[in-house]
Design an enzyme around this catalytic site. Structure first.
Site, short mmCIF file in Angstrom:
data_model
loop_
_atom_site.label_atom_id
_atom_site.label_comp_id
_atom_site.label_asym_id
_atom_site.label_seq_id
_atom_site.Cartn_x
_atom_site.Cartn_y
_atom_site.Cartn_z
N LEU A 74 30.89 41.73 36.49
CA LEU A 74 31.50 42.16 37.75
C LEU A 74 32.99 42.46 37.57
O LEU A 74 33.85 41.70 38.03
CB LEU A 74 31.32 41.06 38.82
CG LEU A 74 29.90 40.66 39.17
CD1 LEU A 74 29.89 39.48 40.12
CD2 LEU A 74 29.16 41.84 39.79
N PRO A 75 33.33 43.53 36.88
CA PRO A 75 34.74 43.83 36.67
C PRO A 75 35.46 44.13 37.99
O PRO A 75 34.91 44.80 38.87
CB PRO A 75 34.72 45.06 35.76
CG PRO A 75 33.37 45.64 35.88
CD PRO A 75 32.45 44.54 36.27
N HIS A 76 36.67 43.61 38.09
CA HIS A 76 37.53 43.83 39.26
C HIS A 76 38.97 43.67 38.80
O HIS A 76 39.23 43.17 37.73
CB HIS A 76 37.18 42.87 40.40
CG HIS A 76 37.17 41.42 40.00
ND1 HIS A 76 36.17 40.86 39.24
CD2 HIS A 76 38.06 40.43 40.24
CE1 HIS A 76 36.44 39.58 39.04
NE2 HIS A 76 37.58 39.30 39.63
N GLY A 77 39.89 44.11 39.62
CA GLY A 77 41.30 44.11 39.24
C GLY A 77 41.96 42.76 39.33
O GLY A 77 41.46 41.84 39.97
#
Length: 155
Positions: A74-77
């Site tokens: 779950l890539p996120h900033g």
């Protein structure tokens, strides 16, 4: 005397959390960073985030893996990139053959942008879906409509 309060008109389009156009299934394996950039660009292209958010997603992965188990990432900033988020949204890529995610095998990558603390709610809903092994398998191997129905809650 009564006064009507004037509401400021919203000029921002209300976005759905997920659009079918933000789902790519049957993707060919690529590097972890390239996949993050691709899923991040999908968020940019749909208007959820500004371009610098993609770099913030890559930065997050360098400092802390977004691998969640069950073949899911779950890539996120990073927190500092919150200002780059215009609306909460997700973008999905599936990899039937799997990809290497920092030594783990991943089949579903969901890029996330959440206004305020909405990313926590989004993460929670996705984690709940992935706890069910059959649902996780359907996400990894299903067509775009199946992925959409599962993640939008319209199944």
């Amino acid at each position: 005397m009564f006064f009507k309060s004037k509401k400021k008109e919203e000029t921002v389009e209300k976005k759905e959390l997920l659009y079918r156009s933000n789902i790519r299934v049957g993707c060919e394996p690529d590097t972890q960073e390239q996949v993050i950039r691709q899923v991040g660009q999908m968020l940019v292209d749909r208007g959820y985030v500004d371009q610098p958010y993609v770099e913030a997603m890559v930065e997050r992965e360098h400092s802390f893996s977004t691998f969640m188990g069950s073949g899911l990432a779950l890539p996120h900033g990073v927190e500092a990139a919150k200002k780059e988020i215009k609306a909460s949204g997700i973008a999905v890529m599936t990899f039937p053959k799997g990809i290497d995610w920092g030594g783990n095998e991943v089949h579903v990558v969901i890029g996330i942008a959440g206004v305020g603390d909405e990313h926590l709610d989004i993460l929670s809903v996705i984690a709940d879906k992935m706890l069910d092994e059959s649902t996780a398998d359907r996400l990894a191997t299903g067509d775009a409509d199946t992925v959409y129905e599962i993640l939008s809650g319209k199944e």
